[in-house]
Design an enzyme around this catalytic site. Structure first.
Site, PDB file in Angstrom:
ATOM      1  CB  CYS A  87      -0.942  -0.006   1.197  1.00 22.64           C
ATOM      2  SG  CYS A  87      -1.951  -1.484   1.226  1.00 22.64           S
TER       3      CYS A  87
HETATM    4  C1  UGA Z   1      -1.429   0.326   5.644  1.00 23.38           C
HETATM    5  C2  UGA Z   1      -2.249   1.287   6.517  1.00 23.38           C
HETATM    6  O1  UGA Z   1      -1.735   1.293   7.843  1.00 23.38           O
HETATM    7  C3  UGA Z   1      -3.725   0.844   6.557  1.00 23.38           C
HETATM    8  O2  UGA Z   1      -4.480   1.780   7.289  1.00 23.38           O
HETATM    9  C4  UGA Z   1      -4.242   0.754   5.116  1.00 23.38           C
HETATM   10  O3  UGA Z   1      -5.588   0.296   5.092  1.00 23.38           O
HETATM   11  C5  UGA Z   1      -3.379  -0.205   4.321  1.00 23.38           C
HETATM   12  O4  UGA Z   1      -2.009   0.266   4.338  1.00 23.38           O
HETATM   13  C6  UGA Z   1      -3.908  -0.244   2.914  1.00 23.38           C
HETATM   14  O5  UGA Z   1      -3.877   0.782   2.235  1.00 23.38           O
HETATM   15  O6  UGA Z   1      -4.505  -1.271   2.524  1.00 23.38           O
HETATM   16  P1  UGA Z   1      -0.358  -2.108   5.981  1.00 23.38           P
HETATM   17  O7  UGA Z   1       0.356  -1.817   4.702  1.00 23.38           O
HETATM   18  O8  UGA Z   1      -1.076  -3.398   6.151  1.00 23.38           O
HETATM   19  O9  UGA Z   1      -1.463  -0.958   6.266  1.00 23.38           O
HETATM   20  O10 UGA Z   1       0.700  -2.047   7.155  1.00 23.38           O
HETATM   21  P2  UGA Z   1       1.156  -0.991   8.267  1.00 23.38           P
HETATM   22  O11 UGA Z   1       0.891  -1.568   9.596  1.00 23.38           O
HETATM   23  O12 UGA Z   1       0.634   0.354   8.010  1.00 23.38           O
HETATM   24  O13 UGA Z   1       2.730  -1.001   8.059  1.00 23.38           O
HETATM   25  C7  UGA Z   1       3.321  -0.509   6.852  1.00 23.38           C
HETATM   26  C8  UGA Z   1       4.836  -0.555   6.951  1.00 23.38           C
HETATM   27  O14 UGA Z   1       5.297   0.420   7.903  1.00 23.38           O
HETATM   28  C9  UGA Z   1       5.394  -1.895   7.430  1.00 23.38           C
HETATM   29  O15 UGA Z   1       6.553  -2.189   6.682  1.00 23.38           O
HETATM   30  C10 UGA Z   1       5.730  -1.649   8.902  1.00 23.38           C
HETATM   31  O16 UGA Z   1       6.730  -2.493   9.401  1.00 23.38           O
HETATM   32  C11 UGA Z   1       6.174  -0.195   8.835  1.00 23.38           C
HETATM   33  N1  UGA Z   1       6.051   0.512  10.139  1.00 23.38           N
HETATM   34  C12 UGA Z   1       4.842   0.716  10.696  1.00 23.38           C
HETATM   35  C13 UGA Z   1       7.195   0.979  10.746  1.00 23.38           C
HETATM   36  O17 UGA Z   1       8.322   0.815  10.225  1.00 23.38           O
HETATM   37  N2  UGA Z   1       7.089   1.652  11.933  1.00 23.38           N
HETATM   38  C14 UGA Z   1       5.890   1.863  12.513  1.00 23.38           C
HETATM   39  O18 UGA Z   1       5.858   2.532  13.589  1.00 23.38           O
HETATM   40  C15 UGA Z   1       4.739   1.393  11.890  1.00 23.38           C
END
Ligand code: UGA
Length: 426
Positions: free
Chosen positions: A267
Site C-alpha cells: 500500500c
Molecule cells: C497500511 C495502513 O496502515 C492501513 O491503514 C491501510 O488500510 C493499508 O495500508 C492499505 O492501504 O490497505 P499495511 O500496509 O497493512 O497498512 O501495514 P502498516 O501496519 O501500516 O505497516 C506498513 C509498513 O510500515 C510496514 O513495513 C511496517 O513495518 C512499517 N512501520 C509501521 C514501521 O516501520 N514503523 C511503525 O511505527 C509502523
C-alpha cells in the site's frame, strides 16, 4: 442482507468474513479458482491472524466463495468491489480489473430488476469512481446511477496482520456518495449500525482522497522518524526513547514512530507513487512525498552500513530472520528485507534464512539460499544475525554472543536483548 464481495485479496476476504460475522449472507467472488476452493474448504488463501478460525465458523453457514459473478450479483443486494489496483511502471494505478468488474456488473444489472448498491473499496485516485466506474456500469447496464443503482466509495483502512480486528473495530468509516444519494447512504449505514465509531459522509472524490492522504501521511511520518533515527544513530542517541518522548505530545501521538529498515507492503509505496504521478500530471511537484519515498528507499541499506562498521561484510555467515514487510503477515510485497538480501548477495557473505510463514514465497525469488525451518538453526549457522521483520519468537532465541543487528526493534526498550546487540537507529 445478501452481499457479494468481488476480489478476495486481504481487503476483500477480511471484509467478507467480517460481514459474515455480522450475520449477513456473503458470496465471495474471485477469478482464481484455487482461492475459491480453499475458502470453500474453510481455509484462508492468505495468512492473517484469526481468519482461518473465522472461516471455520462462517463457511457453509453464511459465507461461500464462487467464480460466478453473474449469479452473485443477481442474488445479492449489495456488491463490495475490492479488486487490486496495482502500480504501473510510472506509478500510475492500473485499473484493468476494476474496469472489467464494472463492465461485468453493468452487464448483469441490465437483466436485474431490483436496485443494486455497489460499494467501491479498492484504493483509487480521486475521480476514478465518477469518471471510470459509473460510466462503465451505466453504459453496460443501460441504467442510471442513483435512480436505478447506487454507488458508494468507502475506502478501507485495515492493516495486514491485524486486519480482522481493524475491520471490526475501525477508527472511522468514510462513506463517499454521489450527489447526496440518500438511498445508498442509508443502506450502507444500516450495515455499520452497530459500529462504535464516527461515520464521515463525503462526496466520492473526498472519500478517494482521504485514503491517499491517510496512507501517504503515515508513510511520511515513518520516513520522518527514520530520518531522525539516522541522525540519532550518529549522535549515539536512542531513537526509541526520543520517539516515546515525542509521542506523549497529543498533537504528535505515539503511533507510527517506530524507526527501522523502512516501510514496505502493497500500500504505502504504491499509494505514494500513484499520488506523485497524479500530482505531477496536474503540474504540481509533490516534494514532500518524493522525499518520503527517497528516504525509504535508502533506509534498508543502513543495516549494511552497520555491518560494514563492524567489519562483517567479508567472508561471513549472515543469518536473516524475517522476510515479510512486517510481522504477522505472509506478505513479502515491497519488503525491505528483500532489499537487504539483494544488497548482501553482491557481498562476500553466505546467507542463512528463516521466516515463520513466508519462506515458500521468497524461495521463488531466491531459490539458492540456505533456508532453515527453525529460527534457532539460522542463529546457530551464522556469525551474525540481522532481524528484518518483527515476530515475537525472535526475542526468545539463544543468540549466544553473536552480533545481532535489529532492524525492527523487536526487543523494544526491554532488558531481554541479546548480549551483543545493536539497533539500526538506537
Ligand atoms: C497500511 C495502513 O496502515 C492501513 O491503514 C491501510 O488500510 C493499508 O495500508 C492499505 O492501504 O490497505 P499495511 O500496509 O497493512 O497498512 O501495514 P502498516 O501496519 O501500516 O505497516 C506498513 C509498513 O510500515 C510496514 O513495513 C511496517 O513495518 C512499517 N512501520 C509501521 C514501521 O516501520 N514503523 C511503525 O511505527 C509502523
Amino acid at each position: 442482507m445478501n452481499i457479494s464481495v468481488i476480489g478476495v485479496g486481504y481487503v476483500g476476504l477480511v471484509t467478507a468474513a467480517m460481514l459474515a460475522k455480522l450475520n449477513h449472507n456473503v458470496i465471495c467472488i474471485d477469478i482464481n479458482k484455487e482461492k475459491v476452493d480453499k475458502i470453500n474448504n474453510k481455509e484462508s488463501p492468505l495468512y492473517e491472524p484469526g481468519l482461518n478460525e473465522l472461516l471455520q465458523e462462517v463457511v457453509g453457514k453464511n459465507l461461500k466463495a464462487s467464480t460466478d459473478l453473474k449469479d452473485a450479483i443477481l442474488n445479492t443486494e449489495i456488491s463490495f468491489i475490492s479488486v487490486d489496483t496495482p502500480s504501473r511502471k510510472e506509478g500510475e494505478i492500473y485499473t484493468y480489473s476494476l474496469k472489467k468488474v464494472s463492465e461485468q456488473i453493468g452487464n448483469v444489472l441490465k437483466e436485474k430488476k431490483d436496485y443494486h448498491l455497489i460499494v467501491l473499496k479498492s484504493t483509487v485516485i480521486p475521480g476514478t469512481t465518477e469518471d471510470i466506474v459509473i460510466p462503465i456500469v451505466e453504459e453496460n447496464s443501460g441504467k442510471k446511477v442513483i435512480k436505478d443503482f447506487g454507488i458508494i466509495m468507502s475506502p478501507e483502512f485495515l492493516r495486514e496482520g491485524s486486519a480482522l480486528q481493524d475491520s471490526l473495530n475501525p477508527d472511522r468509516i468514510v462513506i463517499g456518495v454521489k450527489d447526496n444519494d440518500k438511498k445508498s447512504l442509508e443502506i450502507l449505514k444500516s450495515i455499520y449500525k452497530n459500529f462504535n465509531c464516527p461515520i464521515l459522509e463525503t462526496n466520492l472524490e473526498e472519500a478517494e482522497m482521504i485514503k491517499y492522504a491517510s496512507n501517504t501521511f503515515l508513510a511520511t511520518k515513518l520516513s520522518f522518524i527514520n530520518e531522525i533515527g539516522n541522525i540519532c544513530k550518529k549522535l549515539s542517541v536512542n531513537t526509541n526513547t526520543v520517539a516515546k518522548g515525542m509521542g506523549l505530545d497529543k498533537r504528535i501521538g505515539p503511533h507510527f514512530l517506530k524507526a527501522g529498515i523502512g516501510f514496505g507492503g502493497s500500500c504505502f509505496p504504491k499509494d505514494l507513487n500513484a499520488l506523485i504521478y497524479k500530482a505531477t500530471e496536474l503540474g504540481f511537484n509533490p516534494r514532500l512525498l518524493r522525499a518520503t519515498l527517497e528516504v525509504n528507499k535508502e533506509q534498508p541499506f543502513r543495516i549494511i552500513e552497520l555491518m560494514d562498521k563492524h567489519n562483517t561484510l567479508k567472508n561471513k555467515k549472515v543469518g536473516i530472520l524475517g522476510l515479510t514487510f512486517k510481522g504477522e503477515t505472509d506478505d513479502i510485497r515491497e519488503s525491505s528485507a528483500l532489499e537487504v538480501i539483494k544488497a548482501l548477495l553482491l557481498e562476500d557473505v553466505e546467507l542463512f534464512i528463516h521466516d515463520p510463514v513466508a519462506m515458500h514465497k521468497v524461495k521463488t525469488i531466491f531459490p539458492h539460499l540456505n533456508y532453515k525451518d527453525k529460527a534457532q538453526e539460522v542463529v546457530d549457522s551464522s556469525d551474525l544475525v540481522l532481524i528484518l521483520s518483527e515476530w515475537p519468537e525472535f526475542t526468545k532465541l539463544d543468540y549466544k554472543d553473536k552480533l545481532v543487528i535489529d532492524g525492527k526493534n523487536v526487543f523494544g526498550n526491554g532488558d531481554k536483548k541479546p548480549k551483543n546487540y545493536e539497533g539500526i537507529c538506537w
